[in-house]
Design a protein around this motif. Structure first.
Motif, mmCIF file in Angstrom:
data_model
loop_
_atom_site.group_PDB
_atom_site.id
_atom_site.type_symbol
_atom_site.label_atom_id
_atom_site.label_comp_id
_atom_site.label_asym_id
_atom_site.label_seq_id
_atom_site.Cartn_x
_atom_site.Cartn_y
_atom_site.Cartn_z
ATOM 1 N N ALA A 28 18.704 52.081 12.288
ATOM 2 C CA ALA A 28 18.766 51.102 13.126
ATOM 3 C C ALA A 28 18.986 49.786 12.292
ATOM 4 N N TRP A 88 15.667 50.708 17.232
ATOM 5 C CA TRP A 88 17.011 49.998 17.745
ATOM 6 C C TRP A 88 16.614 48.819 18.763
ATOM 7 N N ASP A 115 17.077 45.104 18.304
ATOM 8 C CA ASP A 115 17.865 44.208 19.367
ATOM 9 C C ASP A 115 16.853 42.926 19.689
ATOM 10 N N GLU A 140 16.630 57.327 18.903
ATOM 11 C CA GLU A 140 16.886 56.002 19.278
ATOM 12 C C GLU A 140 16.590 55.810 20.842
#
Ligand code: PGA
Length: 255
Positions: A126, A88, A92, A77
């Motif tokens: 994720a 991730w 995002d 991550e």
């Protein structure tokens, strides 16, 4: 009618500065909401720009039918991994998918099935759909090992928890990528059937929903023939995804 909803994904590789990338993505999104509406109703379209353009492209096409994906992700991550991007982080920025295990990464960065599996697992964790790439070299095909090699890569690269709806497989013979050469329709059909059979063993009934893409020199001129093959559920397109009209023609060949 196809059994599964098809996916046409563009892999821009290391191409595109901001202005070109935004122009290309915007024109695809406009097309999907206009002249390409019929395609949009039957086919999902996705672009995978270089990491530098994921954010601006995702912002530019937000709210349109065009999806955005990454081309690679790290297996963890966050942390001390200079130059890497995590799943991730892509999520995002608005990505829905990420390509993992592309043959150029397996070659340039010596990625193994085990590493690809870890990246695919990170993508799932994720909330991204990993597009897991597998495919034989020309030497392996000439030696009659294509099916065995691809089967081994499939089983080695598939993460725990994968099912027919949370991952996508891309069969890309290494010798067909960027060369203008493609396997025969019989060879593509045989390989996709084999992957589907392997998927049934690993995933059970959900394997019927698994999207299995073909990739390697897909062009407007050969897309209709390739996309008509049973068990071919779309395409991963490199070179021809950099020109809006070519990429649109490939998606149009699905309907
Ligand atoms: P190509 O690339 O369409 O340029 O052959 C395909 C890929 O590498 O995904």
């Amino acid at each position: 009618m196809h059994v599964r909803r098809q996916l046409i994904a563009g892999n821009w590789k290391m191409n595109g500065l901001r202005a070109d990338g935004l122009d290309l993505a915007r024109s695809l999104a406009v097309w999907l909401n206009g002249d390409g509406a019929d395609v949009r109703d039957h086919v999902d379209m996705l672009v995978c720009p270089p990491a530098t353009l994921v954010a601006p492209v995702a912002e530019a096409v937000a709210g349109t039918p065009l999806g955005v994906g990454g081309q690679d992700c790290h297996a963890v991550e966050k942390g001390a991994h200079t130059g890497d991007v995590s799943a991730w982080m892509l999520k995002d920025l608005g990505a829905s998918h990420v390509i993992v295990g592309h043959s150029e990464r397996r070659t340039d960065h010596h990625e193994t099935d085990e590493q690809v599996r870890a990246k695919a697992a990170a993508a799932l964790a994720a909330g991204l759909v990993p597009i897991i790439c597998i495919g034989e070299t020309e030497g392996e095909r000439d030696a009659g090992q294509a099916l065995a090699v691809v089967s081994r890569q499939f089983n080695g690269s598939l993460p725990e928890g994968a099912n027919g709806t949370n991952v996508v497989i891309a069969y890309e013979p290494v010798w067909a990528i960027g060369t203008g050469r493609t396997p025969t329709t019989e060879d593509v059909a045989e390989m996709h059937q084999r992957i589907r059979a392997d998927a049934r063993e690993r995933m059970g009934a959900s394997a019927e929903a698994l999207v299995i893409l073909y990739g390697g020199s897909v062009k407007p001129g050969n897309a209709a023939e390739l996309m008509a093959i049973d068990d071919v559920d779309g395409a991963l397109v490199g070179g021809a995804s950099l020109k809006a009209t070519d990429f649109q023609a490939i998606a149009s060949a699905c309907v």
